[in-house]
Scaffold this motif. Structure first.
Motif: not given
Length: 388
Positions: A163-174
């Motif tokens: 299972c995976a949860c894939v997240i695209v961040w708006k302004e970077g991962a940090v």
């Protein structure tokens, strides 16, 4: 037994079976548990008010061993930061305790780009741009760098779920992971993801991981009072680090290096697939073959054998250079006549050396391997190419 490989293999498998019985009573997980608890925990984290403003889009996906590439219905711009939280794994044989977790079996691609493996359960990567796809499969048997499956190696015989949860961040991962860490965690995954982006582990300068096995966090540069070295720490994973060269293979070509092995990833003979966990340095030639000098836990020094893994059995030959446990933890200097070694181990020598490799495999027994390499050189008479 050293002179009877068949008997040795039977005894090795018997020892694995005995261990497997014990593991059925007290099984080792392949990683964080997949399923409802994973999705519910991350659904809560994604919905937390401090986290929502940081997320552009997020998707959950469940992958079976036989699945093809799946679209995530996410279009990415080049360089967008994507974090993948992964759980679960695939079993090849529960009785023998053979399986691999999501951190070495999860791959991404987008827009016809080269495939990209997530090297941990909490990886953050830069999107290549385009429609994002995902697949779960063992590393190794690819037809090309764009992720076509090799028909000679059908994907079968595995069971389980990733299972995976894939997240695209708006302004970077940090910023996103900092907010998520304040909202909570699940099995320590958020904390590890945050630590990875704040303290990344880069491949040593000039080296690159073999695309076929994917990126890793196994090797790193190190500097101390004793000088520079490349540190290797493998635990339930696999990686090949490559350094490109272009060197004629002559009678005088020598591979020189120093290494210190502190812990071996296997305590059984490594010449069959279920126990093929080892540490080594290798040379790749212009004919596609490689000769790898390994440190064995129990095979006699001087043992030569073809790799027992599919695909690799056609291109890789192993040479047991060290197996004396009295030398564990000691720096040892080595020098090998590469052309003569190739002629003895493989056959008619090729014309050129094209890469030097460092190899770490611990995926089968899922034990820990620790070593260091230093002063790696290819020498031919007075000509010396310093590699590390």
């Amino acid at each position: 037994m050293a002179g009877n490989p068949g008997l040795r293999n039977m005894m090795t498998l018997a020892r694995l079976a005995v261990r497997g019985v014990g593991r059925l009573v007290s099984p080792r997980p392949l990683g964080p548990q997949a399923g409802v608890a994973f999705e519910q925990a991350f659904s809560r984290l994604l919905a937390a008010s401090p986290v929502v403003p940081h997320i552009r889009i997020a998707r959950f996906v469940s992958l079976a061993p036989e699945d093809d590439w799946q679209s995530l219905d996410i279009d990415t711009a080049p360089g967008e930061e994507v974090t993948v939280f992964a759980a679960g794994g695939f079993w090849a044989s529960k009785p023998l305790d053979l399986g691999f977790g999501a951190r070495i079996g999860l791959w991404l691609r987008a827009g016809g780009s080269s495939i990209l493996k997530t090297p941990t359960n909490t990886s953050t990567v830069a999107a290549p741009g385009g429609a994002l796809e995902i697949v779960a499969k063992p590393p190794g048997e690819w037809a090309d760098e764009q992720g076509a499956f090799d028909p000679e190696y059908p994907r079968g015989g595995l069971a389980g779920e990733i299972c995976a949860c894939v997240i695209v961040w708006k302004e970077g991962a940090v910023a996103g992971l900092e907010a998520m860490a304040r909202a909570g965690d699940h099995e320590g995954l958020v904390g590890r993801a945050r630590e990875e982006v704040l303290s990344p582990v880069f491949a040593p300068q000039g080296w690159r991981y073999l695309w076929r096995l994917g990126d890793g966090r196994i090797f790193r540069d190190a500097n101390s009072a004793d000088g520079h070295s490349i540190c290797c720490h493998t635990s339930g994973d696999v990686g090949i680090l490559q350094y490109p060269v272009d060197v004629p293979l002559t009678e005088n070509t020598r591979l020189r290096w120093r290494w210190k092995v502190d812990k071996l990833p296997c305590d059984l003979p490594e010449d069959i697939q279920p126990t093929h966990d080892y540490l080594s340095i290798a040379v790749e030639f212009d004919n596609g073959q490689d000769l790898t000098y390994m440190w064995s836990s129990s095979l006699p020094e001087g043992t030569i054998f073809p790799c027992p893994l599919p695909f690799w059995d056609k291109v890789e030959t192993h040479w047991v250079l060290r197996s004396d446990r009295a030398n564990i933890g000691k720096w040892l200097s080595e020098e090998q006549q590469v052309r003569a070694d190739y002629a003895k181990a493989v056959g008619a020598p090729p014309a050129r050396i094209v890469k030097v490799w460092l190899i770490a495999v611990s995926v089968f027994q899922r034990r820990e391997g620790i070593c260091e390499y230093a002063d790696i050189e290819l020498a031919d008479g007075e000509r010396v190419l310093r590699i590390a």
